[in-house]
Design a protein around this motif. Sequence first.
Motif, mmCIF file in Angstrom:
data_model
loop_
_atom_site.group_PDB
_atom_site.id
_atom_site.type_symbol
_atom_site.label_atom_id
_atom_site.label_comp_id
_atom_site.label_asym_id
_atom_site.label_seq_id
_atom_site.Cartn_x
_atom_site.Cartn_y
_atom_site.Cartn_z
ATOM 1 N N GLY A 30 0.793 -1.228 0.000
ATOM 2 C CA GLY A 30 0.000 0.000 0.000
ATOM 3 C C GLY A 30 0.821 1.270 0.000
ATOM 4 N N ASP A 31 2.162 1.144 0.165
ATOM 5 C CA ASP A 31 3.038 2.314 0.179
ATOM 6 C C ASP A 31 3.748 2.457 -1.166
ATOM 7 O OD1 ASP A 31 2.519 2.946 2.881
ATOM 8 O OD2 ASP A 31 4.013 1.483 3.552
ATOM 9 N N ARG A 32 4.061 3.698 -1.492
ATOM 10 C CA ARG A 32 4.829 3.999 -2.703
ATOM 11 C C ARG A 32 6.169 4.586 -2.275
ATOM 12 N NH1 ARG A 32 1.406 7.119 -5.047
ATOM 13 N NH2 ARG A 32 0.509 5.541 -6.437
ATOM 14 N N ALA A 33 7.263 3.992 -2.751
ATOM 15 C CA ALA A 33 8.607 4.430 -2.373
ATOM 16 C C ALA A 33 9.371 4.861 -3.616
ATOM 17 C CB ALA A 33 9.364 3.313 -1.661
ATOM 18 N N LEU A 34 10.176 5.885 -3.456
ATOM 19 C CA LEU A 34 11.028 6.395 -4.523
ATOM 20 C C LEU A 34 12.481 6.251 -4.103
ATOM 21 C CD1 LEU A 34 11.530 8.011 -7.182
ATOM 22 C CD2 LEU A 34 11.320 10.105 -5.783
ATOM 23 N N VAL A 35 13.289 5.656 -4.973
ATOM 24 C CA VAL A 35 14.725 5.522 -4.735
ATOM 25 C C VAL A 35 15.453 6.414 -5.722
ATOM 26 C CG1 VAL A 35 16.700 3.964 -4.653
ATOM 27 C CG2 VAL A 35 14.441 3.149 -3.926
ATOM 28 N N LEU A 36 16.284 7.296 -5.204
ATOM 29 C CA LEU A 36 17.070 8.201 -6.039
ATOM 30 C C LEU A 36 18.452 7.601 -6.243
ATOM 31 C CD1 LEU A 36 16.165 11.578 -4.264
ATOM 32 C CD2 LEU A 36 14.951 10.431 -6.133
ATOM 33 N N GLY A 37 18.790 7.288 -7.501
ATOM 34 C CA GLY A 37 20.098 6.722 -7.801
ATOM 35 C C GLY A 37 20.045 5.227 -8.024
ATOM 36 N N PRO A 38 19.978 4.758 -9.285
ATOM 37 C CA PRO A 38 19.909 3.323 -9.571
ATOM 38 C C PRO A 38 21.271 2.668 -9.730
ATOM 39 C CG PRO A 38 19.487 4.543 -11.583
ATOM 40 C CD PRO A 38 19.748 5.563 -10.506
ATOM 41 N N ALA A 64 7.740 7.196 1.058
ATOM 42 C CA ALA A 64 9.129 7.125 1.510
ATOM 43 C C ALA A 64 10.026 7.448 0.329
ATOM 44 C CB ALA A 64 9.459 5.738 2.051
ATOM 45 N N VAL A 65 11.129 8.147 0.608
ATOM 46 C CA VAL A 65 12.120 8.460 -0.411
ATOM 47 C C VAL A 65 13.484 8.097 0.148
ATOM 48 C CG1 VAL A 65 13.160 10.217 -1.890
ATOM 49 C CG2 VAL A 65 10.715 10.344 -1.343
ATOM 50 N N VAL A 66 14.250 7.330 -0.627
ATOM 51 C CA VAL A 66 15.609 6.943 -0.241
ATOM 52 C C VAL A 66 16.579 7.601 -1.209
ATOM 53 C CG1 VAL A 66 17.236 5.045 0.117
ATOM 54 C CG2 VAL A 66 14.793 4.724 0.636
ATOM 55 N N ASP A 67 17.473 8.435 -0.683
ATOM 56 C CA ASP A 67 18.502 9.050 -1.517
ATOM 57 C C ASP A 67 19.740 8.163 -1.480
ATOM 58 O OD1 ASP A 67 20.206 10.619 -2.961
ATOM 59 O OD2 ASP A 67 20.548 12.074 -1.367
ATOM 60 N N ALA A 68 19.958 7.446 -2.584
ATOM 61 C CA ALA A 68 21.134 6.584 -2.714
ATOM 62 C C ALA A 68 22.062 7.129 -3.788
ATOM 63 C CB ALA A 68 20.699 5.158 -3.063
ATOM 64 N N SER A 69 22.017 8.436 -4.000
ATOM 65 C CA SER A 69 22.809 9.070 -5.047
ATOM 66 C C SER A 69 24.021 9.776 -4.452
ATOM 67 C CB SER A 69 21.955 10.085 -5.807
ATOM 68 O OG SER A 69 21.821 11.276 -5.041
ATOM 69 N N LEU A 74 20.119 16.421 -4.440
ATOM 70 C CA LEU A 74 19.004 15.482 -4.301
ATOM 71 C C LEU A 74 18.498 15.298 -2.870
ATOM 72 C CD1 LEU A 74 19.631 12.720 -6.978
ATOM 73 C CD2 LEU A 74 18.187 14.763 -7.069
ATOM 74 N N PRO A 75 19.293 15.479 -1.819
ATOM 75 C CA PRO A 75 18.685 15.431 -0.493
ATOM 76 C C PRO A 75 17.560 16.434 -0.315
ATOM 77 C CG PRO A 75 21.049 15.177 -0.291
ATOM 78 C CD PRO A 75 20.777 15.508 -1.738
ATOM 79 N N ALA A 76 17.701 17.620 -0.893
ATOM 80 C CA ALA A 76 16.636 18.616 -0.799
ATOM 81 C C ALA A 76 15.444 18.210 -1.655
ATOM 82 C CB ALA A 76 17.152 19.986 -1.235
ATOM 83 N N LEU A 77 15.701 17.660 -2.832
ATOM 84 C CA LEU A 77 14.598 17.206 -3.673
ATOM 85 C C LEU A 77 13.830 16.083 -2.988
ATOM 86 C CD1 LEU A 77 14.435 16.736 -7.450
ATOM 87 C CD2 LEU A 77 13.857 14.777 -6.016
ATOM 88 N N ALA A 78 14.548 15.199 -2.321
ATOM 89 C CA ALA A 78 13.878 14.109 -1.608
ATOM 90 C C ALA A 78 12.883 14.654 -0.593
ATOM 91 C CB ALA A 78 14.919 13.234 -0.909
ATOM 92 N N ALA A 80 27.325 12.738 -1.149
ATOM 93 C CA ALA A 80 27.812 13.635 -2.194
ATOM 94 C C ALA A 80 29.248 14.044 -1.898
ATOM 95 C CB ALA A 80 26.921 14.865 -2.289
ATOM 96 N N GLY A 81 29.915 14.566 -2.918
ATOM 97 C CA GLY A 81 31.289 15.005 -2.733
ATOM 98 C C GLY A 81 31.418 16.346 -2.056
ATOM 99 N N ALA A 82 30.286 17.019 -1.841
ATOM 100 C CA ALA A 82 30.270 18.324 -1.185
ATOM 101 C C ALA A 82 29.040 18.384 -0.285
ATOM 102 C CB ALA A 82 30.238 19.446 -2.232
ATOM 103 N N PRO A 83 29.017 19.276 0.707
ATOM 104 C CA PRO A 83 27.869 19.340 1.622
ATOM 105 C C PRO A 83 26.560 19.618 0.887
ATOM 106 C CG PRO A 83 29.722 20.584 2.504
ATOM 107 C CD PRO A 83 30.098 20.212 1.102
#
Length: 338
Positions: free
Chosen positions: A168-176, A228-233, A238-242, A258-261
């Motif tokens: 019943g939940d929809r999850a989005l994963v950022l970064g395949p 739910a959103v998982v940032d795996a990028s 993308l943390p802000a977009l999540a 990420a390589g920078a804050p």
Amino acid sequence: MRAFVLTGPGEFEVRDVPVPVAVPGEVVVDVERVGVCGTDVEFFTGEMAYLHEGHSSYPLRPGHEWAGRVSALGDGVDPAWLGRRVMGDTMIGDGSCRRCRRGHRHVCERRQEVGIRDGRPGALAERLAVPASSLHALPDAVDPVLGALVEPGGNALRAARAAAAGPGDRALVLGPGTIGLLVAMFLRAAGAEVHLMGVTPDSLAFARSLGFAHTWTEHDLPDLPFDAVVDASNARHLPALALDVVEPAGRLVYIGLAGAPSSVDTRTLALKDVTAVGVLSASPGLAATIDAYATGAVDPRPLVAATVGLDQVGAVLAGRRPAGAGPGPKVHVDPRPA
């Protein structure tokens, strides 16, 4: 024995090194498979933060996603380990500090990290010495390929559990990439409707080949309620977009670095009543990952594009795909003599 050693940014060699000896409390493992990880690439380029923080230095032998067979025991080690097929925890706490005593050895201030921090050489070698306390036995159903995928899988399982998404939940994963696809597999196994957002057509096509029909780029991401959103990028924006796209009262999981804050507006976090979780280390998820692989609940084998020898590791770290490699994001190494 032969081992792959990074001697500086972009510099490496396969050299003969002393065979490890099993000191008290430790074992020696004959290594059968090692996964090449993004952390290893950062050591190759010189961008890994630990190099600049004094935790790591060259020469360095990487390799922390591994599987093998125990071939020697130090004093005080249970004889039952001899000959067993195993993988091992990357994070080795001192066992005595407050965090270790509370069951959080993976964030011990004085922890060792196999193949990452100084003092604990990694698995890109014919043999590896590790504490017996770090071992996890592998059942027959988990072969060396799966065994070397337990460590990244443990990270992904923890992220999927933190997302708390099920039927019943929809999850989005950022970064395949490897971690993102593993997270997606564990979320699917939990019953969630899984969406993936990526950049390149090839990575999204590969995700679809694994049965993930809902794949998007940032430009065509649909306006859907994501519980739910998982940032795996590794993208700093993308943390802000999540946070922007997660449903109010939903859950955010940050496992990519990420390589920078990156910046997240905590006002939005509070006003949306969102729970945000950071994940470091596979340690608390290793046993459950082994079980998931053994039962077939999750099958990550398609992620492995190729298996190479020690002599080809430098080219892989430099970004060159092995000849005949499949479409998956992960390259494995078999360090045993041909």
